[in-house]
Design an enzyme around this catalytic site. Structure first.
Site, PDB file in Angstrom:
ATOM      1  N   LYS A  58     -10.449 -15.242  12.469  1.00  0.00           N
ATOM      2  CA  LYS A  58     -11.968 -15.851  12.709  1.00  0.00           C
ATOM      3  C   LYS A  58     -12.927 -15.014  13.228  1.00  0.00           C
ATOM      4  O   LYS A  58     -13.890 -15.876  13.406  1.00  0.00           O
ATOM      5  CB  LYS A  58     -11.207 -17.239  13.537  1.00  0.00           C
ATOM      6  CG  LYS A  58     -10.279 -18.168  12.894  1.00  0.00           C
ATOM      7  CD  LYS A  58     -10.883 -18.529  11.726  1.00  0.00           C
ATOM      8  CE  LYS A  58     -10.040 -19.737  11.105  1.00  0.00           C
ATOM      9  NZ  LYS A  58     -10.929 -20.779  10.426  1.00  0.00           N
TER      10      LYS A  58
HETATM   11  N1  PMP Z   1      -4.490 -19.244  10.459  1.00  0.00           N
HETATM   12  C1  PMP Z   1      -4.688 -19.635  11.492  1.00  0.00           C
HETATM   13  C2  PMP Z   1      -3.965 -19.177  12.781  1.00  0.00           C
HETATM   14  C3  PMP Z   1      -5.968 -20.175  11.784  1.00  0.00           C
HETATM   15  O1  PMP Z   1      -6.456 -20.355  13.092  1.00  0.00           O
HETATM   16  C4  PMP Z   1      -6.646 -20.556  10.815  1.00  0.00           C
HETATM   17  C5  PMP Z   1      -8.026 -21.474  10.953  1.00  0.00           C
HETATM   18  N2  PMP Z   1      -7.940 -22.792  11.645  1.00  0.00           N
HETATM   19  C6  PMP Z   1      -6.204 -20.380   9.449  1.00  0.00           C
HETATM   20  C7  PMP Z   1      -5.071 -19.683   9.243  1.00  0.00           C
HETATM   21  C8  PMP Z   1      -6.883 -21.027   8.209  1.00  0.00           C
HETATM   22  O2  PMP Z   1      -7.976 -20.081   7.810  1.00  0.00           O
HETATM   23  P1  PMP Z   1      -9.184 -21.049   7.100  1.00  0.00           P
HETATM   24  O3  PMP Z   1      -9.797 -21.784   8.148  1.00  0.00           O
HETATM   25  O4  PMP Z   1     -10.220 -20.105   6.594  1.00  0.00           O
HETATM   26  O5  PMP Z   1      -8.596 -21.907   6.010  1.00  0.00           O
END
Ligand code: PMP
Length: 350
Positions: A58
């Site tokens: 992120k």
């Molecule tokens: N893995 C973790 C640990 C996350 O915090 C997130 C996002 N909340 C994701 C995967 C998913 O990614 P995306 O928001 O790009 O779908």
């Protein structure tokens, strides 16, 4: 002499001179091949997004969403950034935004790990905890709360990773090209989870342009509405799940599910076992969502009848979950431990 060594001084030329800021370390994360798992006919690679300074994938979108908001005049000097987050987007926003003088207000569902909340508060973010057991439309749902706080706070910008186009764009312009280059332009499948959908949509768009053979594969926790929706076309009622950061009770505007070629619904217990295996077999300390991705990637790999090159992610570091998935007692309490471990724990308790 060991096969693995720290680079000798004559190889140090590949080291970079000092960086001006830790934020310059975001992105360009390493990829490791997993060699200790049964991957059938496939080679399985894992990109370590845990190596970003905030410890997750992120960080990339925090940089891009703040830059876009500044460019578009949505965020001005002294402003407030509000976000609904499982923790990692908040960590990225705090890390990028606090040194720039922004106030950071984050709404986090109460199932998220203590480590993430402590890390957020120590960074200087304001954290409002809310219920994990309510869905969209409920006043205490984290996204509804964040939207309301932003609307009521003068000078506030609601980052809204679920609909902000700067989120998928970060993956389309950085994560995708990195993977393509690291795998020498030969990628058969990319296995992702969906929280906001940014990773799926950004990578899906990038690979559609440069490598149409590349299949996007969804790893979804059992209880999430996404995998059933892709498989049956029907929107089921959401259940609950323990892995953090992926799985949804609605389809975020940023999640283009039409990009998904194959979807797997992974039970929590399998995700937890996979992430523990990733540490004990390969020495990679990853968060719970990476267990879901790894389980789905292994299932995909074992189903293939011809050799393929598959890549998935360590979305965040396991350091954020030492009190949860890496605590045998917590796993047993949640009913997520391996059968043998139940036995071990019972022996200990008796
Ligand atoms: N893995 C973790 C640990 C996350 O915090 C997130 C996002 N909340 C994701 C995967 C998913 O990614 P995306 O928001 O790009 O779908």
């Amino acid at each position: 002499m060991s096969e693995h060594e720290i680079a000798a001084p004559d190889a140090l030329s590949r080291l970079r001179p000092p960086y001006k800021s830790v934020l310059d370390l975001i992105g360009q994360t390493p990829v490791v091949e997993l060699t200790k798992f049964d991957t059938g006919k496939c080679r399985l690679f894992i990109k370590l997004e845990s190596q970003n300074p905030g410890g997750s994938i992120k960080d990339r979108i925090a940089l891009s969403m703040i830059a876009a908001a500044e460019r578009e005049g949505k965020l001005r000097r002294g402003g407030t950034i509000v976000e609904a987050t499982a923790g990692n987007t908040g960590l990225g926003l705090a890390q990028v935004g606090i040194p720039k003088g922004y106030r950071i207000v984050l709404v986090v569902p109460d199932k998220m790990s203590r480590e993430k909340i402590q890390h957020l508060r120590a960074l200087g973010a304001e954290v409002r905890m809310t219920r994990s057991d309510v869905g969209k439309g409920h006043a205490e749902y984290y996204q509804d709360m964040a939207e309301k706080i932003a609307a009521e706070t003068p000078g506030a910008f609601y980052a809204n990773q679920f609909a902000n186009p700067a989120n998928p764009l970060a993956h389309e312009t950085t994560t995708g090209p990195e993977i393509f280059s690291q795998l020498d332009g030969d990628v058969d499948a990319v296995v992702v989870g969906v929280g906001s959908g940014g990773t799926l949509t950004g990578l899906g768009r990038y690979f559609a342009k440069v490598s149409p053979k590349t299949e996007m594969v969804l790893a979804d926790p059992v209880g999430s509405v996404l995998a059933p929706l892709i498989k049956t076309g029907k929107m089921e009622e959401a259940g609950s799940w323990t892995v953090e950061g992926i799985g949804e009770d609605f389809v975020p505007p940023n999640a283009d599910l039409s990009l998904v070629k194959r979807a797997y619904a992974i039970p929590d217990k399998q995700s937890m076992l996979a992430v523990r295996d990733l540490l004990s077999k390969e020495g990679i300390l990853a968060g719970s969502s990476s267990g879901t991705l790894l389980s789905a990637a292994l299932r995909y790999c074992r189903e293939q009848t011809v050799p393929k090159r598959v890549v998935t992610f360590v979305c965040d570091s396991g350091n954020k979950y030492l009190s949860k998935v890496f605590d045998d007692f917590w796993l047993a309490e949640q009913g997520l431990a391996e059968q043998e471990q139940h036995g071990d724990l019972r022996d200990l308790v008796m």
